[in-house]
Design a protein around this motif. Structure first.
Motif, short mmCIF file in Angstrom:
data_model
loop_
_atom_site.label_atom_id
_atom_site.label_comp_id
_atom_site.label_asym_id
_atom_site.label_seq_id
_atom_site.Cartn_x
_atom_site.Cartn_y
_atom_site.Cartn_z
N GLU A 48 0.85 -1.41 -0.02
CA GLU A 48 -0.09 0.02 0.06
C GLU A 48 0.68 1.23 -0.02
O GLU A 48 0.58 2.28 -0.64
CB GLU A 48 -0.91 0.01 1.09
N LEU A 49 1.91 1.24 0.70
CA LEU A 49 2.76 2.50 0.99
C LEU A 49 3.51 2.57 -0.70
O LEU A 49 3.70 3.69 -0.95
CB LEU A 49 3.91 1.98 1.77
N LEU A 50 3.90 1.45 -1.18
CA LEU A 50 4.57 1.63 -2.43
C LEU A 50 3.70 1.86 -3.49
O LEU A 50 4.00 2.74 -4.65
CB LEU A 50 5.39 0.34 -2.63
N ARG A 51 2.55 1.61 -3.39
CA ARG A 51 1.46 1.89 -4.33
C ARG A 51 1.20 3.29 -4.57
O ARG A 51 1.13 3.95 -5.49
CB ARG A 51 0.30 1.43 -4.18
N GLU A 52 1.34 4.07 -3.29
CA GLU A 52 1.15 5.41 -3.00
C GLU A 52 2.45 6.04 -3.70
O GLU A 52 2.50 7.21 -4.11
CB GLU A 52 0.70 5.99 -1.83
N PHE A 53 3.71 5.88 -3.10
CA PHE A 53 4.72 6.54 -2.94
C PHE A 53 5.82 6.10 -3.84
O PHE A 53 7.05 6.62 -4.08
CB PHE A 53 5.52 6.86 -1.55
N GLY A 54 5.53 4.90 -4.73
CA GLY A 54 6.53 4.32 -5.53
C GLY A 54 6.53 5.23 -7.07
O GLY A 54 7.48 5.51 -7.58
N PRO A 55 5.23 5.07 -7.74
CA PRO A 55 5.19 5.74 -8.99
C PRO A 55 5.74 7.20 -9.20
O PRO A 55 5.43 7.91 -8.20
CB PRO A 55 3.58 5.82 -9.49
N VAL A 56 6.29 7.40 -10.23
CA VAL A 56 7.06 8.86 -10.47
C VAL A 56 5.97 9.70 -11.12
O VAL A 56 5.47 9.20 -12.23
CB VAL A 56 8.36 8.68 -11.22
N HIS A 57 5.73 10.84 -10.69
CA HIS A 57 4.87 11.75 -11.66
C HIS A 57 5.69 13.05 -11.56
O HIS A 57 6.04 13.53 -10.78
CB HIS A 57 3.58 12.11 -10.45
N VAL A 58 6.22 13.16 -12.96
CA VAL A 58 7.16 14.30 -13.21
C VAL A 58 6.51 15.62 -13.05
O VAL A 58 5.31 15.82 -13.04
CB VAL A 58 7.46 14.27 -14.63
N GLY A 59 7.34 16.48 -12.16
CA GLY A 59 6.76 17.74 -12.01
C GLY A 59 6.29 17.99 -10.67
O GLY A 59 5.77 18.79 -10.16
N SER A 60 6.35 16.72 -9.88
CA SER A 60 5.79 16.71 -8.50
C SER A 60 6.94 15.98 -7.50
O SER A 60 7.91 15.65 -7.99
CB SER A 60 4.69 15.47 -8.41
N PRO A 61 6.77 16.10 -6.08
CA PRO A 61 7.44 15.66 -5.34
C PRO A 61 7.88 14.06 -5.86
O PRO A 61 8.93 13.63 -5.22
CB PRO A 61 6.93 15.69 -3.94
N ALA A 62 7.11 13.26 -6.33
CA ALA A 62 7.22 11.94 -6.45
C ALA A 62 8.26 12.00 -7.61
O ALA A 62 8.74 10.91 -7.72
CB ALA A 62 5.87 11.44 -7.21
N ALA A 63 8.96 12.77 -8.31
CA ALA A 63 9.97 12.81 -9.24
C ALA A 63 11.35 13.34 -8.31
O ALA A 63 12.25 13.02 -9.09
CB ALA A 63 9.77 13.71 -10.34
N ASP A 64 11.15 13.76 -7.19
CA ASP A 64 12.34 14.05 -6.62
C ASP A 64 13.16 12.82 -6.12
O ASP A 64 12.43 11.85 -5.85
CB ASP A 64 12.04 14.79 -5.43
N GLU A 74 28.83 -1.77 -1.85
CA GLU A 74 28.93 -1.29 -3.30
C GLU A 74 27.72 -0.78 -3.67
O GLU A 74 26.57 -1.37 -3.37
CB GLU A 74 29.61 -2.08 -4.00
N GLY A 75 27.66 0.44 -4.14
CA GLY A 75 26.57 0.88 -4.95
C GLY A 75 26.00 2.04 -4.14
O GLY A 75 26.56 2.88 -3.26
N TRP A 76 24.73 2.34 -4.37
CA TRP A 76 24.03 3.52 -3.78
C TRP A 76 22.55 3.28 -3.22
O TRP A 76 22.06 2.28 -3.66
CB TRP A 76 23.79 4.69 -4.65
N VAL A 77 22.20 3.99 -2.41
CA VAL A 77 20.65 3.99 -2.03
C VAL A 77 20.03 5.08 -2.51
O VAL A 77 20.42 6.34 -2.36
CB VAL A 77 20.58 3.72 -0.60
N VAL A 78 18.91 4.84 -3.32
CA VAL A 78 18.21 6.48 -3.96
C VAL A 78 16.81 6.63 -2.88
O VAL A 78 16.02 5.62 -2.92
CB VAL A 78 17.93 6.09 -5.24
N THR A 79 16.90 7.88 -2.60
CA THR A 79 15.74 8.23 -1.73
C THR A 79 14.76 8.97 -2.34
O THR A 79 14.85 9.11 -3.63
CB THR A 79 16.13 8.98 -0.69
N GLY A 80 13.32 9.02 -2.10
CA GLY A 80 12.22 9.66 -2.79
C GLY A 80 11.55 10.41 -1.84
O GLY A 80 11.93 10.94 -0.77
N HIS A 81 10.43 10.73 -2.00
CA HIS A 81 9.44 11.46 -1.45
C HIS A 81 8.81 11.09 -0.05
O HIS A 81 8.02 11.66 0.77
CB HIS A 81 8.43 12.24 -2.05
N HIS A 82 9.15 9.78 0.23
CA HIS A 82 8.57 9.08 1.48
C HIS A 82 9.93 8.39 2.11
O HIS A 82 10.69 7.69 1.37
CB HIS A 82 7.79 7.95 1.33
#
Length: 133
Positions: A48-64, A74-82
């Motif tokens: 449920e959390l990922l359904r809401e905060f996973g998809p990218v919507h360009v021009g919104s905080p969901a794209a940040d 090795e590697g990186w972790v990428v954060t988002g709006h949640h």
């Protein structure tokens, strides 16, 4: 962008989230949802959390996105709006190791996970030694 198998991703997230009392759910493309208040079916709660905060919507905080350079892997972790939705990016995945390329790669993986919602691992820290249930 080449994916990773579920077993490898699970090992990486287990190392990154070393606290056995932490509950988290891993999705197919490397997105991990950390459950700070785990209750009921953890896979369902994370989905449920990922359904809401996973998809990218360009021009919104969901794209940040933000990029964390890992010290213990090795590697990186990428954060988002949640703050509890995190995506692992392996060194071989982005077309170049710049912060921008890594961030776009992680954001794309989060978007796929947010649309497909395929759980590959559940870590239930509620039953770890020392945790009251």
């Amino acid at each position: 962008m080449t994916g990773m198998d579920a077993e490898t991703l699970t090992k990486i997230w287990t190392r990154l989230l070393a606290d056995p009392e932490k509950s988290w759910v891993l999705f197919e493309h490397g997105t991990c949802v950390v459950l700070t208040a785990p209750e009921g079916d953890l896979a369902e709660q994370a989905t449920e959390l990922l359904r809401e905060f996973g998809p990218v919507h360009v021009g919104s905080p969901a794209a940040d996105f933000g990029v964390i350079d890992l010290k213990d892997a090795e590697g990186w972790v990428v954060t988002g709006h949640h703050q509890d939705v995190l995506t692992y990016v392996a060194p071989h995945e982005p077309h170049e190791p710049s912060e921008f390329a890594v961030g776009l790669c992680g954001r794309s993986k989060r978007d796929r996970d947010g649309g497909e919602l395929h759980v590959v691992h559940v870590a239930d820290g509620r039953h770890a030694p020392g945790v009251e249930v």
